[in-house]
Design a protein around this motif. Structure first.
Motif, PDB file in Angstrom:
ATOM      1  N   SER A   1      40.926 -46.072  10.465  1.00 30.28           N
ATOM      2  CA  SER A   1      41.563 -47.288  11.002  1.00 30.28           C
ATOM      3  C   SER A   1      41.453 -47.397  12.525  1.00 30.28           C
ATOM      4  N   GLU A   2      41.441 -46.259  13.199  1.00 37.46           N
ATOM      5  CA  GLU A   2      41.355 -46.262  14.663  1.00 37.46           C
ATOM      6  C   GLU A   2      40.024 -46.833  15.141  1.00 37.46           C
ATOM      7  N   SER A   3      39.032 -46.882  14.260  1.00 38.62           N
ATOM      8  CA  SER A   3      37.694 -47.341  14.662  1.00 38.62           C
ATOM      9  C   SER A   3      37.672 -48.798  15.092  1.00 38.62           C
ATOM     10  N   TYR A   4      38.630 -49.599  14.648  1.00 44.99           N
ATOM     11  CA  TYR A   4      38.651 -51.008  15.059  1.00 44.99           C
ATOM     12  C   TYR A   4      39.919 -51.371  15.824  1.00 44.99           C
ATOM     13  N   ASN A   5      40.540 -50.379  16.439  1.00 42.92           N
ATOM     14  CA  ASN A   5      41.670 -50.624  17.337  1.00 42.92           C
ATOM     15  C   ASN A   5      41.136 -51.239  18.626  1.00 42.92           C
ATOM     16  N   PRO A   6      41.528 -52.478  18.968  1.00 43.79           N
ATOM     17  CA  PRO A   6      40.978 -53.130  20.167  1.00 43.79           C
ATOM     18  C   PRO A   6      41.314 -52.407  21.456  1.00 43.79           C
ATOM     19  N   ASN A   7      42.348 -51.572  21.431  1.00 46.81           N
ATOM     20  CA  ASN A   7      42.711 -50.785  22.611  1.00 46.81           C
ATOM     21  C   ASN A   7      42.308 -49.320  22.466  1.00 46.81           C
ATOM     22  N   GLY A   8      41.424 -49.042  21.504  1.00 51.79           N
ATOM     23  CA  GLY A   8      40.955 -47.683  21.277  1.00 51.79           C
ATOM     24  C   GLY A   8      39.999 -47.215  22.353  1.00 51.79           C
ATOM     25  N   LEU A   9      39.557 -45.982  22.206  1.00 48.63           N
ATOM     26  CA  LEU A   9      38.741 -45.343  23.236  1.00 48.63           C
ATOM     27  C   LEU A   9      37.405 -46.057  23.449  1.00 48.63           C
TER      28      LEU A   9
END
Length: 333
Positions: free
Chosen positions: A96-104
């Motif tokens: 799910s973190e792969s499409y976090n707009p504020n992710g790395l």
């Protein structure tokens, strides 16, 4: 002096008799413009960690990476491919973190494009850095890698990266049908100018080990042989490339490079779009180790290995030697 002289009409050595003549008849040239530089990023500020299995390569926070990109631009290396090292607590079974707009990754892309708008940013689209299972796709309870469910997440990831400003999204997962689905998702979101570089002929290779060390992304169970290609297969690569081109790939890739030059040559002869090749972490590590032991001339083998990849048909080369090769090429000019 030996007075014996052969009566030869053809003496190929005449075209090698000086450096200038050799340059005039040279069939293949490598240039700094051929290189894509893969880099490893991590969260935080003002941090840099060495990667023991990849001498000279490090994991960097985005602020440190920006300083390195400044050096890259000065050398003429203007294509960057960031790969993220994700904290374990941010991983889950669906990536799910792969499409976090504020992710790395999107944070990194925005920072690069803000400071270096002309640098081309190519982002990886696969779940292994974000997936607690360490696979490129979603893993079912029985261990099967779920193709269609994974593609749905990859589409969200691609759109997320495009919104951040990525010039290319680069699906490396080897799921069936993902290029067409990602193209449709990008177009529907208004990103018709975002390009796709497909890892089309990506083999289930043992040469990825140092990369997985760098990102702590090795599979927790099983292997990747049900989705990455069998190293024994050459003709299958053409099938994969043809499918990706038909689905909308702008560039196709062969990975690894140095041990798959026969595949690269066939793909280059077949493909109607440009072909990239990835000189992978294991290939890099072997040359570094041999040079460190004094068994090989580091500078010469770097350029010779890259020349071999270019000669086999690669239009562009992903290589961890990008900066070093750029400096060596400057010295030759």
């Amino acid at each position: 002096m030996n007075e014996f002289t052969l009566d030869l009409n053809q003496r190929p050595r005449r075209n090698r008799k000086s450096a200038t003549v050799r340059a005039l008849v040279r069939e293949t040239e490598i240039s700094v413009k051929d290189f894509v530089y893969p880099v490893f990023i991590m969260e935080g500020e003002n941090k840099e960690e060495p990667i023991p299995s990849m001498p000279g390569m490090t994991r960097k926070t985005v602020d440190v990476l920006l300083k390195e990109i400044e050096e890259c631009v000065a050398l003429g290396v203007k294509a960057i491919a960031p790969f993220p090292s994700i904290a374990e607590e941010k991983k889950d079974h669906k990536g799910s973190e792969s499409y976090n707009p504020n992710g790395l990754v999107p944070t990194c892309v925005r920072a690069i494009k803000e400071k270096f708008p002309d640098v081309v940013v190519m982002t990886d689209a696969a779940l292994d850095p974000f997936n607690i299972d360490g696979h490129d796709g979603i893993v079912a309870e029985n261990g099967e890698i779920l193709n269609d469910e994974t593609v749905d997440v990859l589409c969200k990831m691609a759109v997320c990266h495009a919104k951040a400003g990525a010039d290319f999204v680069c699906p490396s997962d080897m799921m069936d049908g993902r290029i067409g689905a990602i193209r449709s998702a990008l177009d529907a979101a208004g990103f018709t100018n975002t390009s796709i570089m497909a890892y089309s002929a990506k083999y289930a290779s043992a040469f990825y080990g140092p990369f997985r060390d760098a990102l702590d992304s090795a599979p927790k169970a099983g292997d990747k042989k049900t989705y990455q290609m069998d190293p024994a297969n050459r003709r299958e690569a053409i099938r994969e490339v043809a499918l990706d081109i038909n689905e909308g790939a702008d560039i196709v890739m062969v990975k690894p490079a140095c041990y798959y030059l026969d595949v690269l040559r066939e793909v280059a002869d077949f493909s109607e779009v440009p072909v990239a090749a990835y000189q992978v972490s294991g290939e890099y590590a072997m040359l570094c180790a041999a040079a460190e032991n004094g068994w090989l001339d580091r500078n010469r083998v770097i350029l010779e290995s890259l020349m071999g990849i270019k000669r086999a048909g690669a239009k562009m080369i992903w290589t961890y030697f990008a900066k070093e090769a750029a400096k060596l090429l400057q010295g030759e000019s």
